[in-house]
Design a protein around this motif. Structure first.
Motif, PDB file in Angstrom:
ATOM      1  N   MET A 136       0.834  -1.208   0.000  1.00 39.52           N
ATOM      2  CA  MET A 136       0.000   0.000   0.000  1.00 39.52           C
ATOM      3  C   MET A 136       0.871   1.261   0.000  1.00 39.52           C
ATOM      4  O   MET A 136       0.553   2.236  -0.688  1.00 39.52           O
ATOM      5  N   LEU A 137       1.961   1.245   0.750  1.00 35.62           N
ATOM      6  CA  LEU A 137       2.865   2.404   0.774  1.00 35.62           C
ATOM      7  C   LEU A 137       3.528   2.624  -0.587  1.00 35.62           C
ATOM      8  O   LEU A 137       3.640   3.753  -1.059  1.00 35.62           O
ATOM      9  N   VAL A 138       3.950   1.548  -1.214  1.00 32.32           N
ATOM     10  CA  VAL A 138       4.628   1.645  -2.515  1.00 32.32           C
ATOM     11  C   VAL A 138       3.653   2.054  -3.617  1.00 32.32           C
ATOM     12  O   VAL A 138       4.029   2.755  -4.558  1.00 32.32           O
ATOM     13  N   ALA A 139       2.389   1.676  -3.481  1.00 32.19           N
ATOM     14  CA  ALA A 139       1.392   2.004  -4.504  1.00 32.19           C
ATOM     15  C   ALA A 139       0.987   3.474  -4.468  1.00 32.19           C
ATOM     16  O   ALA A 139       0.506   4.011  -5.474  1.00 32.19           O
ATOM     17  N   ASP A 140       1.191   4.140  -3.365  1.00 29.73           N
ATOM     18  CA  ASP A 140       0.787   5.543  -3.218  1.00 29.73           C
ATOM     19  C   ASP A 140       1.952   6.451  -3.608  1.00 29.73           C
ATOM     20  O   ASP A 140       3.037   6.359  -3.042  1.00 29.73           O
ATOM     21  N   PRO A 141       1.759   7.349  -4.577  1.00 25.83           N
ATOM     22  CA  PRO A 141       2.854   8.217  -5.016  1.00 25.83           C
ATOM     23  C   PRO A 141       3.410   9.094  -3.887  1.00 25.83           C
ATOM     24  O   PRO A 141       4.565   9.516  -3.948  1.00 25.83           O
ATOM     25  N   ARG A 142       2.620   9.360  -2.864  1.00 25.94           N
ATOM     26  CA  ARG A 142       3.096  10.207  -1.759  1.00 25.94           C
ATOM     27  C   ARG A 142       4.044   9.480  -0.816  1.00 25.94           C
ATOM     28  O   ARG A 142       4.815  10.116  -0.104  1.00 25.94           O
ATOM     29  N   THR A 143       3.986   8.150  -0.801  1.00 27.21           N
ATOM     30  CA  THR A 143       4.798   7.401   0.158  1.00 27.21           C
ATOM     31  C   THR A 143       5.773   6.416  -0.481  1.00 27.21           C
ATOM     32  O   THR A 143       6.568   5.805   0.230  1.00 27.21           O
ATOM     33  N   PRO A 159       9.068   4.993  -2.417  1.00 28.79           N
ATOM     34  CA  PRO A 159      10.458   5.458  -2.537  1.00 28.79           C
ATOM     35  C   PRO A 159      10.679   6.134  -3.888  1.00 28.79           C
ATOM     36  O   PRO A 159      10.053   5.782  -4.881  1.00 28.79           O
ATOM     37  N   HIS A 160      11.565   7.123  -3.899  1.00 25.43           N
ATOM     38  CA  HIS A 160      11.903   7.802  -5.153  1.00 25.43           C
ATOM     39  C   HIS A 160      13.367   8.227  -5.089  1.00 25.43           C
ATOM     40  O   HIS A 160      14.059   7.986  -4.095  1.00 25.43           O
ATOM     41  N   ALA A 161      13.844   8.857  -6.134  1.00 19.30           N
ATOM     42  CA  ALA A 161      15.266   9.205  -6.234  1.00 19.30           C
ATOM     43  C   ALA A 161      15.737  10.139  -5.121  1.00 19.30           C
ATOM     44  O   ALA A 161      16.908  10.119  -4.737  1.00 19.30           O
ATOM     45  N   GLN A 162      14.848  10.945  -4.567  1.00 12.96           N
ATOM     46  CA  GLN A 162      15.227  11.875  -3.508  1.00 12.96           C
ATOM     47  C   GLN A 162      15.188  11.239  -2.118  1.00 12.96           C
ATOM     48  O   GLN A 162      15.569  11.873  -1.142  1.00 12.96           O
ATOM     49  N   GLY A 163      14.685  10.026  -1.988  1.00 11.71           N
ATOM     50  CA  GLY A 163      14.651   9.389  -0.677  1.00 11.71           C
ATOM     51  C   GLY A 163      13.457   8.467  -0.508  1.00 11.71           C
ATOM     52  O   GLY A 163      12.822   8.077  -1.474  1.00 11.71           O
ATOM     53  N   ALA A 164      13.181   8.147   0.733  1.00 14.67           N
ATOM     54  CA  ALA A 164      12.077   7.247   1.060  1.00 14.67           C
ATOM     55  C   ALA A 164      11.478   7.659   2.396  1.00 14.67           C
ATOM     56  O   ALA A 164      12.143   8.260   3.229  1.00 14.67           O
ATOM     57  N   LEU A 165      10.226   7.344   2.585  1.00 19.98           N
ATOM     58  CA  LEU A 165       9.553   7.569   3.849  1.00 19.98           C
ATOM     59  C   LEU A 165       9.935   6.437   4.799  1.00 19.98           C
ATOM     60  O   LEU A 165       9.847   5.273   4.444  1.00 19.98           O
ATOM     61  N   VAL A 166      10.386   6.792   5.999  1.00 18.14           N
ATOM     62  CA  VAL A 166      10.742   5.789   6.997  1.00 18.14           C
ATOM     63  C   VAL A 166       9.821   5.967   8.197  1.00 18.14           C
ATOM     64  O   VAL A 166       9.762   7.049   8.785  1.00 18.14           O
ATOM     65  N   LEU A 167       9.106   4.921   8.540  1.00 16.35           N
ATOM     66  CA  LEU A 167       8.203   4.954   9.680  1.00 16.35           C
ATOM     67  C   LEU A 167       8.916   4.355  10.890  1.00 16.35           C
ATOM     68  O   LEU A 167       9.409   3.232  10.831  1.00 16.35           O
TER      69      LEU A 167
END
Length: 119
Positions: free
Chosen positions: A94-101, A103-111
């Protein structure tokens, strides 16, 4: 296939929408309810939100741990049969499917729920 019975106490709307996406991983109504109660308690403002008695909103210590709600959460976390790896896989998907969460070239969301400061 029979339609599943709804949970008795749905979580607040935004949380319910999120948690309902895990329902297919939990066999019983009591598991689905316990997941909601557990997550809502973790998100709530509590002084000691990392203890089972606090999450069940009972008094600390032995008396609180014997309370019905504390016992219900304890059963869900330690005795109930559900696949925690499948739940984690669903959460990550679910996190990977959402463009807001995702990972991308500038980083990743870490919970991180530890509360420790990070660099």
């Amino acid at each position: 296939m029979d339609e599943r019975l709804p949970v008795l106490r749905p979580a607040p709307a935004p949380v319910e929408g999120y948690l309902s996406r895990f329902d297919w991983l939990l066999v019983s109504r009591s598991q689905r309810q316990a997941l909601r109660d557990y997550v809502v308690a973790l998100l709530g403002p509590r002084e000691r939100n990392k203890t089972l008695t606090a999450l069940a909103d009972t008094e600390p210590g032995r008396a609180g741990s014997m309370h019905r709600e504390a016992q219900r959460l304890q059963w869900f976390l330690s005795e109930s049969h559900w696949d925690h790896e499948a739940l984690t896989d669903q959460r990550i998907a679910m996190l990977v499917a959402d463009p807001r969460t995702r990972p991308h070239a500038q980083g990743a969301l870490v919970l991180d729920d530890s509360g420790d400061r990070k660099s």
